[in-house]
Scaffold this motif. Structure first.
Motif, mmCIF file in Angstrom:
data_model
loop_
_atom_site.group_PDB
_atom_site.id
_atom_site.type_symbol
_atom_site.label_atom_id
_atom_site.label_comp_id
_atom_site.label_asym_id
_atom_site.label_seq_id
_atom_site.Cartn_x
_atom_site.Cartn_y
_atom_site.Cartn_z
ATOM 1 N N ASN B 432 23.383 12.303 6.909
ATOM 2 C CA ASN B 432 23.361 12.326 5.424
ATOM 3 C C ASN B 432 24.715 12.460 5.051
ATOM 4 N N PHE B 433 25.654 11.822 5.809
ATOM 5 C CA PHE B 433 26.941 11.768 5.520
ATOM 6 C C PHE B 433 27.357 10.612 4.507
ATOM 7 N N ASP B 434 28.329 11.167 3.313
ATOM 8 C CA ASP B 434 28.301 10.132 2.400
ATOM 9 C C ASP B 434 29.420 9.161 2.759
ATOM 10 N N PHE B 435 29.188 8.069 3.346
ATOM 11 C CA PHE B 435 30.340 7.311 3.656
ATOM 12 C C PHE B 435 31.128 6.757 2.433
ATOM 13 N N SER B 436 30.925 6.805 1.247
ATOM 14 C CA SER B 436 31.634 6.580 0.142
ATOM 15 C C SER B 436 32.948 7.087 0.172
ATOM 16 N N ILE B 437 32.773 8.382 0.735
ATOM 17 C CA ILE B 437 34.373 9.265 0.513
ATOM 18 C C ILE B 437 35.271 8.512 1.585
ATOM 19 N N VAL B 438 34.654 8.063 2.553
ATOM 20 C CA VAL B 438 35.570 7.255 3.741
ATOM 21 C C VAL B 438 36.237 5.945 2.940
ATOM 22 N N GLU B 439 35.483 5.482 1.991
ATOM 23 C CA GLU B 439 35.701 4.078 1.287
ATOM 24 C C GLU B 439 36.878 4.634 0.231
ATOM 25 N N ALA B 440 36.586 5.790 -0.357
ATOM 26 C CA ALA B 440 37.351 6.334 -1.332
ATOM 27 C C ALA B 440 38.870 6.385 -0.865
ATOM 28 N N SER B 441 38.854 7.203 0.599
ATOM 29 C CA SER B 441 40.213 7.501 1.106
ATOM 30 C C SER B 441 40.677 6.187 1.472
ATOM 31 N N ARG B 442 39.878 4.952 1.738
ATOM 32 C CA ARG B 442 40.712 3.542 2.113
ATOM 33 C C ARG B 442 41.208 3.081 0.863
ATOM 34 N N ASP B 443 40.541 3.411 -0.054
ATOM 35 C CA ASP B 443 40.983 2.639 -1.409
ATOM 36 C C ASP B 443 42.083 3.443 -2.026
ATOM 37 N N LEU B 444 42.334 4.702 -1.579
ATOM 38 C CA LEU B 444 43.743 5.097 -1.982
ATOM 39 C C LEU B 444 44.642 5.037 -1.168
ATOM 40 N N GLY B 445 44.431 4.144 0.016
ATOM 41 C CA GLY B 445 45.644 3.579 0.544
ATOM 42 C C GLY B 445 45.643 4.325 2.295
ATOM 43 N N SER B 447 45.386 4.875 5.837
ATOM 44 C CA SER B 447 44.904 4.190 6.886
ATOM 45 C C SER B 447 43.687 4.607 7.626
ATOM 46 N N SER B 448 43.036 3.525 8.355
ATOM 47 C CA SER B 448 41.766 4.025 9.175
ATOM 48 C C SER B 448 41.776 5.045 9.845
ATOM 49 N N PHE B 449 43.069 5.174 10.513
ATOM 50 C CA PHE B 449 43.333 6.279 11.311
ATOM 51 C C PHE B 449 43.557 7.753 10.814
ATOM 52 N N THR B 450 44.322 7.607 9.594
ATOM 53 C CA THR B 450 44.342 8.878 8.924
ATOM 54 C C THR B 450 43.044 9.185 8.303
#
Lengths: 350, 539
Positions: B432-445, B447-450
């Motif tokens: 039930n993990f909302d992967f949109s927050i991962v996307e949001a984080s990436r959009d905000l710049g 890195s995938s590591f961070t």
């Protein structure tokens, strides 16, 4: 900073662990045996006598070590202790080194009967270590009379119902049914196997459990009154409670033999054979008899035993002439699958 | 992400098992072994009403054990989540601690409790019970009790890891909108935690089906689980081709069941209901009472086990007076101590590797655009391949390749099933993990590591911890695969190998003494570290 110290410490600890666990002192010989089946100081006495070092490892059952030897071609092992039908199979698979009296001089200490066993006459690939029979081990204070027939297991008197255990390993479980029906313990006729199976399914109703490992402890606690048992194991019960007795049913029984074999893939065959010869010295072989109460097929070793011991554990006084009258368990070949299926059916019956 | 785990599984599981499973089409030699004559006979032998009957009996027993384990574990996991945040890991730890002792001596402890002359019957007599002693042992009930007992903590871990991510605000919202507690539970909590329930249920089911110690000792050998049947063909009957055929059919059925279960779950996604749970809730047992009851159950046999470590006699199931002799002899028994050390090394390294690979596999699988059936089957297979098949397969492979076997090969082998369990727990949390927050984080710049360390990892942490605990507990107790892959020497003997080898001449209470010390020291170390942390924080 703090984390990095922690990390470094963890790394150090990890390296230390692997190193300390990895330091194997490579011994001259690797010997696999059941735990507790040899003198605990065997490595020291052997080294004192021969200058060779040994590493003793343990297996739980014949079946497990067999599987491991077959899958790994016995690599890494030099001497292995297995029961005679298993030695027979290993030899059939070409995994064993030939032996014999010219290679193992101390075979002369064996009773003549032990050099003429049907599975390996002349001890050409296996050296007998201990032998005995299977029978009924019972609480004389809880069982009326002497249960001297397999029918006590298969058609128990009312008072014993639910207080009986039988061995669960296929050959001995089937032996109880076959002997009760008057057949050989190596019977290969499917119709007779079927009869024995049906008798055993019927007997399941009067049974407390199938038990290979804790039956003597059940007798001591009084949970069971009568159990099918190997003679040596019954003695563990006798050691705790002198009301416990052992009887071989009048219909007869099997002769089991635990043996020592040398693996063909061993890189230390000469040392391995020296070890076999060392065990066959009377005082070394007597250890098993006087400490774990199994008869050994070694004449001078048995003659050196304390008479008191034989008084307390009567199975220790059974002569080799009597023992070899019982029927040796032999590898069944193709008929093994009928036995396996029969045992599965017995275990699955309600 | 999934690649390292997939590579590991293909190399160490798929390849060796395929070699063994092809034996199913070959013939048994006169002395066991394999003859290279093609045949379909082994499969004809599998189609036998007897084996179908054994299969159905084991499904019934394993199914009942699964149901019971879920019914007990759910409230327990719930109660743990209600406890203060800081005590939660502590409670989880104490739920698995009993299982760092050995399976065999835990089972002996149950025999001491349940047998006709056992503690429970004596207690009844002491309370004035006059009748025949109760026959509690050697029944289906005893087998199920043993299975539920041993696998309960795994279900608690799985359910906890999906419960603890439940958003308090979501529950509050539901209440604010006028839903009752019960309604909230059934409409919000339960559906969201179903992945954890399913994962835990699968654990109990597959582990039960492959179990052989419990049916043999608590069932008195009167019941046979299907895993045991495969084991017998390989080791007792020495009939590898038939064992391989049975194993193959079993693996196929289990993987089929997995897909069926997944399909059913999808079909009834939001509607899942468990009426029995409602009863449990209506009785209004507080979290604390539930915890006391569950921990009482978990520690009852442990109390017996500890008691037996002071037993004067060497018999595993009969009491005969107080003595410290087993502690004394343990101190000088370098074999047992060395084996215990090896077990610790194996379990720690296998857990570390499996936790990393299993987590990566879980993330890889859940972030895939399209579900891959092959990948699902691959991640599930390690749990359902009968131990003996994997053991024989690995030894055959290592020996053909002339690999020097030892602790390293045991670790490699343990990682196989450990990583599957870790992956399963972590996936339950990711469901039930909302992967949109991962996307949001990436959009905000970021890195995938961070993003991973700041977003994904913290959310997954409870599941990763639960998975690691599970893997460690499984490794500590594993016997047959370790025995086959350990090589021949003394230096790589693990504790379960040492203990099982004692079966013939008696498992002495030295083992109980060791288990007592292991559990005592682990508990003390954890409590101490907790206390030190607290000191540090209050300073």
């Amino acid at each position: 900073m703090k984390t990095s110290v922690k990390l470094r410490l963890a790394g150090l600890a990890a390296t230390a662990m692997v190193l300390s666990a990895g330091t194997a002192l490579s011994a001259d010989l690797v010997i696999s045996n059941w735990a507790g089946y040899m003198a605990p100081d065997i490595a020291e006495t052997f080294k004192a006598a021969t200058g060779l070092t040994i590493e003793v490892v343990n297996h739980a059952t014949n079946e497990e070590i067999m599987g491991k030897l077959m899958a790994g071609q016995g690599k890494g092992y030099d001497v292995v202790f297995v029961s005679s039908p298993f030695a027979h199979i290993l030899n059939g698979q070409g995994l064993l080194e030939p032996l014999g009296p010219e290679k193992v001089p101390n075979l002369k200490n064996l009773y003549p009967q032990a050099t003429k066993l049907a599975f390996d006459p002349g001890n050409t690939y296996a050296v007998p270590y201990a032998w005995g029979t299977t029978g009924l081990c019972y609480r004389s204070d809880l069982v009326e009379g002497t249960p001297d027939s397999w029918s006590y297991l298969l058609k128990p008197p009312e008072a014993l119902k639910g207080k009986i255990t039988m061995l669960s390993t296929d050959r001995w479980l089937m032996a109880a049914g076959l002997l009760y029906k008057g057949y050989s313990v190596n019977e290969k006729d499917p119709a007779k196997i079927e009869e024995a199976k049906n008798a055993l399914i019927e007997a399941k109703k009067g049974l407390l459990a199938y038990d290979d490992t804790t039956f003597f402890s059940k007798l001591v606690s009084g949970e069971a009154s009568l159990v099918q048992a190997w003679d040596g194991w019954c003695n563990y019960g006798i050691a705790e409670n002198d009301k416990i007795k052992f009887v071989v049913p009048k219909e007869g029984s099997d002769l089991w033999i635990d043996t020592m074999v040398v693996m063909k893939n061993s890189e230390h065959k000469e040392a391995a054979i020296k070890f076999l010869d060392f065990i066959l010295e009377a005082k070394n072989h007597a250890w098993a008899a006087s400490n774990i109460f199994y008869e050994v097929p070694n004449k001078p070793a048995m003659e050196s035993l304390d008479p008191e011991l034989i008084k307390k554990y009567p199975t220790m006084g059974v002569s080799p002439e009597t023992l070899v009258k019982y029927e040796e368990l032999q590898d069944l070949g193709e008929a093994q699958r009928d036995y396996s299926r029969a045992v599965s059916e017995i275990k699955a019956a309600n | 992400m999934a690649l390292p785990a997939v590579a590991w599984l293909v190399l160490f599981m798929v390849v060796p098992c395929l070699i063994i499973l092809t034996y199913a089409f070959l013939t048994r030699g006169l002395y066991g072994g394999i003859e290279y004559t093609l045949t379909a006979e082994n499969f004809q032998r599998v189609i036998d009403p007897l084996y179908a009957k054994i299969f159905l009996t084991s499904v019934r027993i394993a199914g009942l054990a699964t149901l019971l384990a879920i019914l007990i574990a759910y409230p327990a996991a719930y109660a743990i989540c209600l406890a203060p945040k800081r005590t939660q890991p502590l409670l989880l730890f104490f739920a698995v601690l009993p299982f760092w002792s050995n399976y065999l001596i835990r089972t002996y402890a149950w025999i001491v409790l349940l047998n006709r002359e056992g503690l429970i019957n004596n207690l009844l007599r002491w309370f004035g019970y006059q009748g025949e002693p109760l026959a509690l042992l050697y029944s289906e009930g005893a087998v199920i009790t043993g299975l539920v007992y041993n696998y309960l903590p795994f279900v608690i871990l799985a359910i906890y890891s999906s419960l603890s991510r439940l958003n308090g605000e979501l529950l509050e919202a539901s209440r604010d909108l006028g839903a009752s507690r019960v309604r909230t539970f059934f409409r919000v909590t339960l559906p969201l935690t179903m992945p954890g329930v399913a994962a835990g249920g699968v654990f109990v089911f597959v582990l039960s089906i492959g179990n052989f110690v419990t049916p043999a000792l608590l069932g008195g050998g009167r019941f046979q689980m299907i895993g045991n049947l495969v084991y017998d063909q390989f080791l007792t009957a020495n009939d590898w081709p038939f064992g391989a055929a049975l194993g193959m059919v079993l693996i196929a059925i289990m993987i089929g069941l997995l897909f069926l279960q997944a399909a059913l779950r999808r079909a009834s996604a939001a509607k899942s209901r468990r009426p029995l749970m409602a009863d449990a809730l209506r009785t209004k047992l507080t979290g604390r009472t539930i915890l006391v009851l569950v921990f009482g159950f978990l520690y009852l046999p442990i109390a017996v086990l500890v008691l037996l470590s002071f037993n004067a006699s060497g018999l595993p199931t009969t009491w005969s007076g107080f003595s410290l002799r087993w502690y004394v002899s343990l101190a000088s028994n370098s074999d047992i101590l060395h084996a215990a050390w090896n077990t610790l090394v194996v379990a720690i390294f296998a857990t570390l590797i499996a936790t990393v690979l299993g987590t990566m596999l879980a993330i890889g699988m859940e972030t895939r655009k399209r579900k891959s059936t092959a990948l699902e089957a691959l991640a599930f297979a390690p749990m359902v391949i009968p131990d003996i098949v994997l053991a024989v397969a690995l030894l055959t492979l290592f020996s053909r390749l002339n690999v020097t076997m030892g602790l390293s090969t045991i670790i490699i082998s343990h990682v196989i099933f450990d990583l599957a369990f870790v992956c399963s727990v972590v996936r339950a949390r990711l469901k039930n993990f909302d992967f949109s927050i991962v996307e949001a984080s990436r959009d905000l710049g970021a890195s995938s590591f961070t993003t991973f360390w700041r977003i994904t990892f913290p959310v997954l942490l409870p599941a990763i911890i639960a998975g690691a605990l599970l893997a460690f507990t499984l490794s500590v107790d594993e016997f047959i695969i370790a025995f086959f892959t350990s090589g021949a020497g003394r230096s790589s003997i693990t504790l379960p190998m040492q203990i099982y080898s004692m079966i013939r001449f008696g498992v002495t209470p030295e083992i109980n003494a060791l288990a007592t010390i292991v559990m005592g020291v682990s508990a003390a170390a954890l409590l101490l570290s907790q206390w030190l942390n607290k000191e540090q924080m209050t300073r």
